[in-house]
Structure formats: C-alpha cells, structure tokens
Design a protein around this motif. Structure first.
Motif, PDB file in Angstrom:
ATOM      1  N   ASP A  51       0.866  -1.180   0.000  1.00 11.29           N
ATOM      2  CA  ASP A  51       0.000   0.000   0.000  1.00 11.29           C
ATOM      3  C   ASP A  51       0.901   1.227   0.000  1.00 11.29           C
ATOM      4  N   VAL A  52       0.300   2.365  -0.263  1.00 12.46           N
ATOM      5  CA  VAL A  52       1.064   3.608  -0.243  1.00 12.46           C
ATOM      6  C   VAL A  52       1.693   3.794   1.135  1.00 12.46           C
ATOM      7  N   LYS A  53       2.944   4.152   1.141  1.00  8.66           N
ATOM      8  CA  LYS A  53       3.737   4.408   2.345  1.00  8.66           C
ATOM      9  C   LYS A  53       3.971   3.155   3.197  1.00  8.66           C
ATOM     10  N   MET A  54       3.528   2.010   2.736  1.00 11.78           N
ATOM     11  CA  MET A  54       3.766   0.763   3.457  1.00 11.78           C
ATOM     12  C   MET A  54       4.832  -0.042   2.728  1.00 11.78           C
ATOM     13  N   LYS A  55       5.712  -0.665   3.493  1.00  7.79           N
ATOM     14  CA  LYS A  55       6.755  -1.463   2.861  1.00  7.79           C
ATOM     15  C   LYS A  55       7.150  -2.597   3.796  1.00  7.79           C
ATOM     16  N   GLU A  56       7.656  -3.646   3.179  1.00 10.32           N
ATOM     17  CA  GLU A  56       8.188  -4.763   3.951  1.00 10.32           C
ATOM     18  C   GLU A  56       9.505  -5.206   3.354  1.00 10.32           C
ATOM     19  N   LYS A  57      10.430  -5.595   4.218  1.00  6.07           N
ATOM     20  CA  LYS A  57      11.704  -6.106   3.736  1.00  6.07           C
ATOM     21  C   LYS A  57      11.490  -7.464   3.089  1.00  6.07           C
ATOM     22  N   GLY A  58      12.250  -7.655   2.012  1.00  8.54           N
ATOM     23  CA  GLY A  58      12.268  -8.957   1.385  1.00  8.54           C
ATOM     24  C   GLY A  58      13.396  -9.794   1.952  1.00  8.54           C
ATOM     25  N   ASP A  59      13.999 -10.577   1.076  1.00 11.20           N
ATOM     26  CA  ASP A  59      15.051 -11.489   1.526  1.00 11.20           C
ATOM     27  C   ASP A  59      16.437 -10.839   1.590  1.00 11.20           C
ATOM     28  N   ILE A  60      16.644  -9.791   0.795  1.00  6.80           N
ATOM     29  CA  ILE A  60      17.981  -9.164   0.732  1.00  6.80           C
ATOM     30  C   ILE A  60      17.874  -7.637   0.765  1.00  6.80           C
ATOM     31  N   PRO A  61      17.369  -7.042   1.853  1.00  7.71           N
ATOM     32  CA  PRO A  61      17.158  -5.596   1.865  1.00  7.71           C
ATOM     33  C   PRO A  61      18.405  -4.763   2.163  1.00  7.71           C
ATOM     34  N   GLU A  62      19.477  -5.394   2.603  1.00  8.99           N
ATOM     35  CA  GLU A  62      20.652  -4.641   3.042  1.00  8.99           C
ATOM     36  C   GLU A  62      21.236  -3.819   1.901  1.00  8.99           C
ATOM     37  N   GLY A  63      21.472  -2.552   2.180  1.00  6.80           N
ATOM     38  CA  GLY A  63      22.057  -1.660   1.179  1.00  6.80           C
ATOM     39  C   GLY A  63      21.025  -0.977   0.294  1.00  6.80           C
ATOM     40  N   TYR A  64      19.741  -1.275   0.535  1.00  6.05           N
ATOM     41  CA  TYR A  64      18.658  -0.705  -0.272  1.00  6.05           C
ATOM     42  C   TYR A  64      17.616  -0.059   0.622  1.00  6.05           C
TER      43      TYR A  64
END
Lengths: 114, 113
Positions: A51-64
């Motif tokens: 959703d807008v302004k909502m986010k979740e980390k995936g498997d490799i979020p480091e550095g992003y």
C-alpha cells in the motif's frame, strides 16, 4: 494490458553514488516489488509494498531502501552503490488474491556499478 | 537455502524433442506460477495453478501442480526454437503475506533448429 515501466534499461554508476531506480504501473495494483536477478540465483526479493507508504523487507534488503508515495510509483534507492550491487533489477506489480498474487514485470534495469 | 528448487538448471535440446522442467519445495504453496523470460526483458506470466493435482494446458505446454502442492512441472511437447528462454517457477508459500512470491533459480532452455 498491464504495463509496468522502469525508468532506465541500462545504468552505469560509480561506487558510492546514490542511485534511484523508478517504477510505474498503470493498473492500480496494490502490491509492488523490487527484485534483483543474478545468474544461478534466480529472482531475489529486495523489498515489497502492499500500500502507499507501506513497505516490507524482502530477503535481501541490506544496502537498499524504497519509497512509495503514490500508488502507481515504487522507487528503489541504493544509498551508496557498491560493485556487488551490479545486477539486473526487476520491478513488478500485482493484485492480491486469496490464493496468491499474479505478478507483472517491467522490462528490467541492468545496473553496473564501477 | 533455496525454497523452490528447479531442475534442470540448463537444458539444450533439438527441435521436435519433448522436455520437462521440475519445481520442488518442502513448503506447501497456496498457488504456483510459471514465467518465461527472454534475454534483456522481464519475466512474462504463462500460467498459475491453484488446486492440488491441477493440470493446465497452453498449446504445447502442460503445467501440473502436485497433489500436496509442494511441486510442479512444466512439460513442452515438440519444442521449437521460439521456446528458447529462461523458465521460472514462483509461488506463494501458505501463510505468508499476500504479496510475497518465492522464485526458483530458473531453467535456461535452448532449442536448436
């Protein structure tokens, strides 16, 4: 037809630069994703947003990091690009269905960090 | 650890031959999709299977979802050079959030004329 558009097909950046990859979809999908694709590793999920302004980390979020200020646009940010972030980056969008989601992909951005 | 194992990783065959690509997991999937990707492009959705034991056909392509919903196969009959590409399976693991798809590492298929 669903259209997912990534802002660049090819990008060359220097180590340490801040890099923005932009993705726009035109089908009012709730979910958007950023993957990177490397030979032999398949697609690996970096971040997704449901959703807008909502986010979740995936498997490799480091550095992003990511930003979703509007429903149709999902940006991937490399705060300080490194050579190991050289890859093909794929954006996708999807509708949520109880049994899963059908993802539609952009054409990809091939990023080279030198 | 790869949650979805695809095999084989590479497949090189002659036009007219049949082939099968496998996608296996120890996890149960609510649904599973197959994508085809050409060089320099994003993956394109071919099919989605939802019910255990389900079989779907798309011209010369036959997709099957295992009874336990832990595996799937893609069978191509009489392969043609136009079938060349990277084939990816992807699925939603039961119990995970709606959006999250897990991908296999892909099978690179080359069909020689």
């Amino acid at each position: 037809d669903v259209k997912v558009t990534q802002s660049s097909r090819y990008l060359v950046k220097r180590t340490g630069e801040k890099v923005f990859l932009e993705c726009v979809q035109d089908m009012d999908h709730e979910n958007m994703f950023w993957y990177r694709q490397d030979p032999g590793l398949g697609l690996r999920l970096i971040y997704f947003s449901y959703d807008v302004k909502m986010k979740e980390k995936g498997d490799i979020p480091e550095g992003y990091s990511v930003s979703r200020e509007k429903k149709e646009r999902f940006s991937l940010i490399l705060e300080s690009a490194s050579t190991n972030q050289t890859s093909m980056y794929l954006c996708a969008s999807s509708l949520s269905l109880p049994q899963g989601s059908l993802a539609f992909f952009g054409q990809g951005t091939r990023l080279t960090v030198v | 650890t790869q949650l979805l194992e695809q095999s084989p990783q590479f497949l090189s065959i002659q036009e007219g031959e049949n082939l099968t690509v496998y996608c296996n997991s120890s996890s149960v999937f609510s649904s599973l999709q197959w994508y085809r990707q050409e060089p320099g492009e994003g993956p394109v959705l071919l099919v989605t299977v939802v019910t255990g034991g389900e079989v779907k056909k798309l011209k010369r392509l036959t997709f099957q979802f295992g009874d336990a919903r832990k595996d799937s196969s893609l069978h191509i009959t009489a392969a043609q050079p136009g079938d060349t590409g990277l084939y990816l399976c992807a699925g939603k693991i039961r119990g995970t959030s709606y959006g999250k798809l897990t991908f296999g590492q892909g099978t690179i298929l080359t069909v020689h004329p």
